[in-house]
Design an enzyme around this catalytic site. Sequence first.
Site, PDB file in Angstrom:
ATOM      1  N   ILE A  31      29.845  34.765  48.119  1.00 33.87           N
ATOM      2  CA  ILE A  31      30.122  35.501  49.360  1.00 33.87           C
ATOM      3  C   ILE A  31      31.374  36.372  49.236  1.00 33.87           C
ATOM      4  O   ILE A  31      31.729  37.091  50.166  1.00 33.87           O
ATOM      5  CB  ILE A  31      30.288  34.539  50.567  1.00 33.87           C
ATOM      6  CG1 ILE A  31      31.379  33.487  50.286  1.00 33.87           C
ATOM      7  CG2 ILE A  31      28.967  33.881  50.903  1.00 33.87           C
ATOM      8  CD1 ILE A  31      31.682  32.599  51.483  1.00 33.87           C
ATOM      9  N   GLY A  32      32.020  36.338  48.092  1.00 28.72           N
ATOM     10  CA  GLY A  32      33.209  37.174  47.909  1.00 28.72           C
ATOM     11  C   GLY A  32      33.708  37.144  46.478  1.00 28.72           C
ATOM     12  O   GLY A  32      33.506  36.168  45.754  1.00 28.72           O
ATOM     13  N   GLY A  34      37.155  38.782  43.930  1.00 29.85           N
ATOM     14  CA  GLY A  34      38.454  39.444  43.919  1.00 29.85           C
ATOM     15  C   GLY A  34      39.199  39.118  42.643  1.00 29.85           C
ATOM     16  O   GLY A  34      38.657  38.473  41.735  1.00 29.85           O
ATOM     17  N   PHE A  36      41.396  37.021  42.290  1.00 31.16           N
ATOM     18  CA  PHE A  36      41.613  35.572  42.234  1.00 31.16           C
ATOM     19  C   PHE A  36      40.439  34.853  41.593  1.00 31.16           C
ATOM     20  O   PHE A  36      40.568  33.755  41.090  1.00 31.16           O
ATOM     21  CB  PHE A  36      41.803  35.035  43.653  1.00 31.16           C
ATOM     22  CG  PHE A  36      40.697  35.435  44.589  1.00 31.16           C
ATOM     23  CD1 PHE A  36      39.484  34.771  44.591  1.00 31.16           C
ATOM     24  CD2 PHE A  36      40.869  36.492  45.460  1.00 31.16           C
ATOM     25  CE1 PHE A  36      38.465  35.143  45.431  1.00 31.16           C
ATOM     26  CE2 PHE A  36      39.854  36.882  46.311  1.00 31.16           C
ATOM     27  CZ  PHE A  36      38.646  36.208  46.302  1.00 31.16           C
ATOM     28  N   GLY A  37      39.240  35.447  41.665  1.00 32.56           N
ATOM     29  CA  GLY A  37      38.044  34.773  41.177  1.00 32.56           C
ATOM     30  C   GLY A  37      36.877  35.031  42.097  1.00 32.56           C
ATOM     31  O   GLY A  37      36.729  36.119  42.649  1.00 32.56           O
ATOM     32  N   LYS A  56      36.633  28.622  46.855  1.00 41.66           N
ATOM     33  CA  LYS A  56      37.286  29.678  46.065  1.00 41.66           C
ATOM     34  C   LYS A  56      37.583  29.129  44.677  1.00 41.66           C
ATOM     35  O   LYS A  56      38.449  28.265  44.501  1.00 41.66           O
ATOM     36  CB  LYS A  56      38.564  30.163  46.747  1.00 41.66           C
ATOM     37  CG  LYS A  56      39.220  31.320  46.004  1.00 41.66           C
ATOM     38  CD  LYS A  56      40.193  32.095  46.890  1.00 41.66           C
ATOM     39  CE  LYS A  56      41.519  31.407  47.030  1.00 41.66           C
ATOM     40  NZ  LYS A  56      42.512  32.264  47.713  1.00 41.66           N
ATOM     41  N   ASP A 151      51.646  38.751  51.507  1.00 38.95           N
ATOM     42  CA  ASP A 151      50.458  39.503  51.090  1.00 38.95           C
ATOM     43  C   ASP A 151      49.524  39.740  52.281  1.00 38.95           C
ATOM     44  O   ASP A 151      48.311  39.529  52.194  1.00 38.95           O
ATOM     45  CB  ASP A 151      49.713  38.766  49.976  1.00 38.95           C
ATOM     46  CG  ASP A 151      48.763  39.689  49.201  1.00 38.95           C
ATOM     47  OD1 ASP A 151      48.940  40.927  49.264  1.00 38.95           O
ATOM     48  OD2 ASP A 151      47.859  39.178  48.541  1.00 38.95           O
TER      49      ASP A 151
END
Length: 354
Positions: A31-32, A34, A36-37, A56, A151
Amino acid sequence: MDPIMKEFEHLVVKLEKVKSATDNFNDTRIIGKGGFGIVYEGEVSQPRGKTKAAFKRLDRKHGQGNPQFWKEIMMLSRYTHENLISLLGFCDEDGEKILVYEHASNGSLDRHLSSTTLTWTQRIRICHDAAKGLCYLHEDKGNHHRILHRDIKSSNILLDENWKAKVSDMGLAKVGPANQFTFLITDIVGTFGYIDPMYLRMGFLTKESDVYSFGVVLFEVLCGRLCFDYSNAHSGNIVHIWKERYKENKLDEIVFKHDLMQALDQSSLELFSEIAIQCLQESREKRPKMSDVVAKLEIALKSQEPVDIIQKEYQEIAKAVVPPLIYRSVEELKVLLSKGVVLNGGKTVINYSA
């Protein structure tokens, strides 16, 4: 057991359960993505039964190591608020580092900036929610500490099924004394376009650095686009263009051209843009506190909500007219209704002048 593990052992989720919940990290569960992974969706067991969650999976090859991982666990387990994403658990096993969050079914704010179905009331409410979350972080926690997020950006503001906003991604957050206003930081972190220029130039981090970043988000919501542009016409950060248009009293040139049936109340627009530009002041002393941002956005929200209600009434009446009314904007519909329309097969005549 390691002391840090002992404190958070109630949050441990076995890798076996994570794999089961995500179908062994199946691509259909993504679902996402970036730096970060990758984020997968799945279900976890809670005291009240199974619930949807976001997993995540940190990518170790891109610098997502122990410090950020444990920082996020510590922050989200110790500090909770309805407008901060909730941490449900974590997995640190077999080289995997996975954070388990509550599921935000509407994804991140950056995906909806140009949506014509998101009403202005929803947009302002989302900003108001996020401001409350950030305000909570900046408040004295009772232990004479405050938290600086470092951030803030639209992709770190998540939206649940009811479009309630929740600030996320605390991996870069820093805890500091509530009575100390400035911290000298040697490692500049954050995201291009959102970073406080003073922090970028001098390396001094304050809570006003978060305020600046939030001001960028406010303008993104107002303009319906991200703060950076790599098209042929522009290159890089366009925040300076937004600031110039505001100072030149040319907001109409940058405000998102929304669905014409969704008017933005003028007083609400003025309040919203005023607080946004204040957040972007070069001088930190001139930037508002997040508590002031929350208060101003609440007023802007209250100014906008009646407009949405009236527009809904207009549209309901328009649907009942035979033959249907043809119009291109709210203003045109107002004019047509003010001239009088016949409903219920000629039994009802309405002259709507509001």
